[in-house]
Enzyme design. Structure first.
Site, short mmCIF file in Angstrom:
data_model
loop_
_atom_site.label_atom_id
_atom_site.label_comp_id
_atom_site.label_asym_id
_atom_site.label_seq_id
_atom_site.Cartn_x
_atom_site.Cartn_y
_atom_site.Cartn_z
N GLU B 269 80.64 -11.06 12.30
CA GLU B 269 81.57 -12.05 11.74
C GLU B 269 83.00 -11.78 12.20
O GLU B 269 83.80 -12.71 12.32
CB GLU B 269 81.47 -12.02 10.21
CG GLU B 269 81.64 -13.38 9.58
CD GLU B 269 81.21 -13.43 8.12
OE1 GLU B 269 81.65 -12.58 7.33
OE2 GLU B 269 80.42 -14.33 7.78
N HIS B 290 58.90 3.05 17.74
CA HIS B 290 57.57 2.43 17.90
C HIS B 290 57.66 0.90 17.84
O HIS B 290 56.66 0.24 17.62
CB HIS B 290 56.62 2.94 16.82
CG HIS B 290 56.39 4.42 16.89
ND1 HIS B 290 55.28 4.96 17.46
CD2 HIS B 290 57.17 5.46 16.50
CE1 HIS B 290 55.36 6.29 17.39
NE2 HIS B 290 56.49 6.62 16.81
N LYS B 401 78.65 -25.06 5.35
CA LYS B 401 78.91 -25.12 3.90
C LYS B 401 79.17 -26.55 3.47
O LYS B 401 78.66 -26.99 2.44
CB LYS B 401 80.13 -24.25 3.55
CG LYS B 401 79.86 -22.75 3.57
CD LYS B 401 81.09 -21.99 3.08
CE LYS B 401 80.95 -20.51 3.32
NZ LYS B 401 82.20 -19.77 3.01
#
Lengths: 428, 428
Positions: B269, B290, B401
């Site tokens: 951000e 792994h 938003k």
């Protein structure tokens, strides 16, 4: 599994419908190769036969002696844990599932202190029976059970190859032993004994898991426009070739958080070789809108975002409120809010020219998970064919295994010598 | 915090000592700019003053009415949760900490069903008091407490700005209210009221956390060779410019798994804007050897791996064994094994020409965490200066938003209209 490719057409990077149509000829060839591999049960390709070859009764019978335990502890790492963990994290059960998939001593001893060892089933998973992390942890678990006065031989089963330490141990102590299927690399083993034994103990419906996978297998075809799995595999490949070197896997469901981990192993270990391979980044919606979205929208043009969600879920109403400016929330549900965030994020990525693919399943249940896991495995195999890599091997991890073994006095390895030659430039 | 840059010299991509020396002049300039920003308490730069400006007594006093609860539930998202979660996940406590940082209805209701609501403290965190996810969840939590016959006003406190819904709510119901400090973006707020209130309730040593951070602040200087934080920030920037567009953050401690999440938000951000920014990838050692190591070693040359570990830890002995080929494990400890894996992985990356940086702290305790969190924040601010980006803003998240709010009937937003215009190319 439903795949919507609409938001990769004309983005940056992006791929056109025409380019996908041109690619479709190669998809047909790859499909033929894959089908041949399946017919011959070739190494790796055999994984795509698991919906038929896995015998759920064998698994249920092997664990039938453990009736309704409080917990099941899997000792395994990588593909020996991630498939089972993805299923157990996604589905509710009265039996708690835990995974010892790391050798952090503080964490291991903390977990063992908290577990009800006298009512825990232990599942030791290693094809070779020699995986250092898994065997070390098993030795610690066994000693903890001994110390607690618990007969570990009554509460342990193994999932392993035809030969080796764990097989010998099972023979000696009459432990149930499930076979790791031939030709199935660990990261492709979720739908086999490796991934399903814990699910059986937790009471999940193995038949529905396998049926979901079989449905997705039935949809494999010579065209990416007819198979959701191939649509995903071909498009992610085409986008990588056009600059989307990162694939952010972002499920909008807490129950699928582990699925993103599983996907990251599948994608990284299968496709990351010869200097190529798309890097998976694990994300979670809606949470990571407040963490990663700024970068996805405004950062380098090197990303594809995969948005995954179930179409149906149990919902919770948001109570009405007179809090200033928040009355719009009342009357909606948390599910409405989550869906609005999903669609808003999808549109916001498209508006910022960032390619994104929507993947949906009906519900996060056995059937939906079977579709999703199988679909992503088939997508990965197709991607590997298109990129001409050796999808089913992982040669680059051997170096470090030898070095670690050498460091612990397990033999002479030149790799261990390189460790002490480390160049240093320290700032303290 | 200790930083070792040895394994970035001469790798691909890599940076030479001479290049770092040339960069050091710009580090000096950036340091001057940062110090000026701190002196003026400018937006964002003020975060680097938190070791001095945070008052631990204010925090302890605010939560003193909650004596020894069974659990503390933080309702917040992004920077309002990740700092506190990083600390609580890293340190042991008898008080369990939970975080409602998503609006998945199944998960929210599952968590509320499991919580002992009559012995849980609720911490609602939102600077504006209008964050949709946080306020929706708070309304649901409040109703659940009402339904359970629990007086929520006795068990709730808020962390918020000087004005707004949550401040009004606190005034009306006489709830403890901690201020979010001015000039400190959420992702830089771990060492403020936002990150430390939960730590106080859990009984952690706030003074040691702040002292660790202050130590790291004292080491900031005009040269990257004298400051671990700047060494990390300058080198990651130089590597990104040379092609390491991905930074895999890989702590070798389960207790630092959340730290990698926190780092991912900080990095993404803050630095992801204007088409630039290094993409953080979250990993965990030894587990992801792994899973991700194959890709790191053999995939595209676009990665830096950051290996983090504590130098000291509680250890657990591995029992002796006569299992075939595993006797080398007996006599070692899990800590020895983890350290061997750490060093083996570091060397294996170097042997594959993949740049990697070692970051160490003495222990995973309050002091070590204070150093690590502050060190990474300062590294990020330096990186932002060197890359001339607006480190402390996140403009790209606003679009989504507005779209989500519009979709829920919270006003007219053209962004919401774009959602229904979605292009579709569906494969089922």
């Amino acid at each position: 599994m439903y795949v919507d490719l609409g938001n990769v057409l004309g983005t940056t990077p992006g791929v056109s419908k025409e380019a996908l149509e041109r690619l479709d000829g190669r998809v047909a060839d790859a499909h033929e190769r894959i089908e041949q591999g399946r017919a011959d049960s070739e190494h790796g390709y055999a994984a795509l036969n698991l919906p038929e070859t896995t015998d759920p009764d064998e698994i249920r019978n092997a664990v039938s002696r453990f009736e309704d335990p409080e917990a099941v502890l899997t000792v395994g790492i990588g593909g020996s844990a991630l498939g089972a963990a993805t299923i157990s994290e996604a589905l509710d059960s009265d039996v708690d599932a835990y995974y010892l998939d790391n050798v952090d001593p503080e964490w291991v001893s903390g977990l063992l202190d908290d577990l009800p060892l006298d009512d825990t089933v232990v599942n030791v998973v290693s094809r070779s029976g020699t995986t250092a992390e898994t065997l070390a942890n098993f030795l610690v678990v066994r000693e903890a059970m001994d110390s607690a006065g618990v007969d570990w031989t009554e509460r342990t089963f193994v999932t392993t190859g035809e030969e080796g330490n764990l097989r010998d141990l099972a023979d000696k102590h009459d432990l149930p032993a499930l076979p790791v299927p031939d030709g199935v690399p660990g990261r492709f083993s979720a739908l086999s004994t490796v991934g399903l034994a814990v699910a059986a103990i937790q009471g999940h419906d193995l038949d529905a898991l396998l049926a979901g996978a079989a449905d997705e297998a039935d949809r494999l075809s010579g065209s990416l426009f007819e198979s959701p799995a191939y649509a995903y595999g071909a498009t992610t490949y085409a986008l990588d070739r056009r600059g989307a070197s990162i694939n952010a896997m972002m499920p909008y469901a807490e129950s699928l958080e582990y699925f993103a981990e599983w996907f990251a192993q599948l994608w990284a270990e299968s496709l990351g070789k010869d200097g190529v391979g798309q890097t998976p980044a694990r994300a979670l919606g809606a949470t990571d809108q407040h963490s990663q979205l700024q970068l996805y929208r405004a950062g380098p043009r090197d990303k594809l975002v995969t948005l995954v969600r179930p179409r149906e879920k149990q919902d919770t109403q948001i109570p009405e409120t007179d809090l200033d400016g928040l009355s719009y929330l009342g009357g909606s549900s948390l599910g409405d809010l989550l869906d609005a965030e999903f669609e808003a994020t999808e549109a916001s990525l498209a508006a910022a020219d960032c390619p994104n693919i929507r993947v949906e399943i009906d519900r996060v249940d056995e059937r939906g998970l079977g579709e999703l896991l199988y679909g992503m495995e088939a997508a990965c195999v197709l991607y590997g064919e298109l990129d001409t890599v050796s999808t089913f091997t992982q040669p680059a991890v051997e170096w470090g295994k030898k070095a670690a073994r050498g460091l612990l006095g397990g033999g002479d390895f030149e790799e261990a010598d390189a460790v002490s030659d480390k160049v240093r430039l320290e700032v303290e």
